[in-house]
Design a protein around this motif. Structure first.
Motif, PDB file in Angstrom:
ATOM      1  N   SER A 158     -22.618   4.714 -37.426  1.00  0.00           N
ATOM      2  CA  SER A 158     -22.052   6.223 -37.570  1.00  0.00           C
ATOM      3  C   SER A 158     -20.816   6.218 -38.685  1.00  0.00           C
ATOM      4  O   SER A 158     -20.459   4.988 -39.154  1.00  0.00           O
ATOM      5  CB  SER A 158     -21.231   6.676 -36.316  1.00  0.00           C
ATOM      6  OG  SER A 158     -20.084   5.847 -35.929  1.00  0.00           O
ATOM      7  N   GLY A 159     -20.477   7.193 -39.263  1.00  0.00           N
ATOM      8  CA  GLY A 159     -19.365   7.359 -40.041  1.00  0.00           C
ATOM      9  C   GLY A 159     -17.993   6.823 -39.856  1.00  0.00           C
ATOM     10  O   GLY A 159     -17.533   6.680 -38.449  1.00  0.00           O
ATOM     11  N   ALA A 160     -17.624   6.394 -40.823  1.00  0.00           N
ATOM     12  CA  ALA A 160     -16.027   5.571 -40.380  1.00  0.00           C
ATOM     13  C   ALA A 160     -14.989   6.476 -41.185  1.00  0.00           C
ATOM     14  O   ALA A 160     -13.869   6.021 -41.332  1.00  0.00           O
ATOM     15  CB  ALA A 160     -16.114   4.432 -41.183  1.00  0.00           C
ATOM     16  N   ASP A 161     -15.257   7.927 -41.434  1.00  0.00           N
ATOM     17  CA  ASP A 161     -14.116   8.770 -42.062  1.00  0.00           C
ATOM     18  C   ASP A 161     -13.171   9.016 -41.072  1.00  0.00           C
ATOM     19  O   ASP A 161     -13.551   9.291 -39.738  1.00  0.00           O
ATOM     20  CB  ASP A 161     -14.665  10.091 -42.210  1.00  0.00           C
ATOM     21  CG  ASP A 161     -15.873   9.844 -43.583  1.00  0.00           C
ATOM     22  OD1 ASP A 161     -15.477   8.843 -44.186  1.00  0.00           O
ATOM     23  OD2 ASP A 161     -16.580  10.613 -43.634  1.00  0.00           O
ATOM     24  N   GLY A 162     -11.815   8.834 -41.455  1.00  0.00           N
ATOM     25  CA  GLY A 162     -10.779   9.356 -40.504  1.00  0.00           C
ATOM     26  C   GLY A 162     -10.251   8.269 -39.496  1.00  0.00           C
ATOM     27  O   GLY A 162      -9.521   8.630 -38.458  1.00  0.00           O
ATOM     28  N   LEU A 163     -10.726   6.975 -39.427  1.00  0.00           N
ATOM     29  CA  LEU A 163     -10.628   6.216 -38.528  1.00  0.00           C
ATOM     30  C   LEU A 163      -9.239   5.362 -38.839  1.00  0.00           C
ATOM     31  O   LEU A 163      -8.636   5.132 -39.984  1.00  0.00           O
ATOM     32  CB  LEU A 163     -11.390   4.915 -38.508  1.00  0.00           C
ATOM     33  CG  LEU A 163     -12.968   5.075 -38.114  1.00  0.00           C
ATOM     34  CD1 LEU A 163     -13.722   3.817 -38.264  1.00  0.00           C
ATOM     35  CD2 LEU A 163     -13.054   5.613 -36.726  1.00  0.00           C
TER      36      LEU A 163
END
Length: 168
Positions: free
Chosen positions: A69-74
């Motif tokens: 899944s997306g890793a944006d904002g981790l």
């Protein structure tokens, strides 16, 4: 002369039965067995360098693992590395080649699996030996539930074999 022929016939019968037993044993042990599965959870903030390196690889497009899944904002405070180690046993006559480990990602209300590091197919398990294979999942959110389905894939004597296991 008759005794010699009888002795040769008995010897040929014994060799045939022994050969058939060896072939049957080889066929029944061709598939490696999963002996043990263990899980280790490490908060990402305790492995900050690894976490930062993985995010940098995702940004560069050089990440070599599997992204779920997306890793944006981790951020490291909300993530956990879950390392799954599978102990395999190869009781057969042939080596298990290109052994790889795939972890089925889990997504629920508490969090989701973001990516898998490791578990690639560059491993070999020699005949008659046992060994460990590991892969790490980066989980965003609560890492309390570590249960996953695992697939170990390998090639034995040119035949693709997939073994399923569950981690609790």
């Amino acid at each position: 002369m008759r005794g010699l022929l009888r002795g040769l016939a008995i010897a040929a019968l014994l060799v045939t039965v022994t050969g058939a037993g060896v072939v049957l044993y080889g066929l029944s042990t061709m598939e490696p067995r999963v002996v043990q599965v263990s899980v280790t959870a490490t908060p990402a903030q305790q492995a900050q360098e690894t976490f930062d390196a993985v995010l940098a690889q995702l940004d560069d497009g050089t990440f070599a693992g599997t992204q779920f899944s997306g890793a944006d904002g981790l951020d490291a405070q909300g993530c956990t590395f879950l390392t799954y180690t599978v102990r395999l046993e190869n009781r057969g006559f042939f080596p298990a080649e290109w052994v790889s480990l795939a972890i089925e990602p889990q997504q629920d209300a508490e969090g989701s699996d973001v990516l898998q590091i490791g578990g690639d197919g560059a491993h070999m398990l020699a005949a008659g030996t046992s060994g460990d294979l590991s892969a790490t999942v980066l989980r965003a959110g609560d890492a309390g539930n570590t249960a996953r389905s695992l697939s170990v894939t390998c090639y034995v004597f040119g035949r693709r074999i997939t073994v399923q296991a569950d981690a609790e």
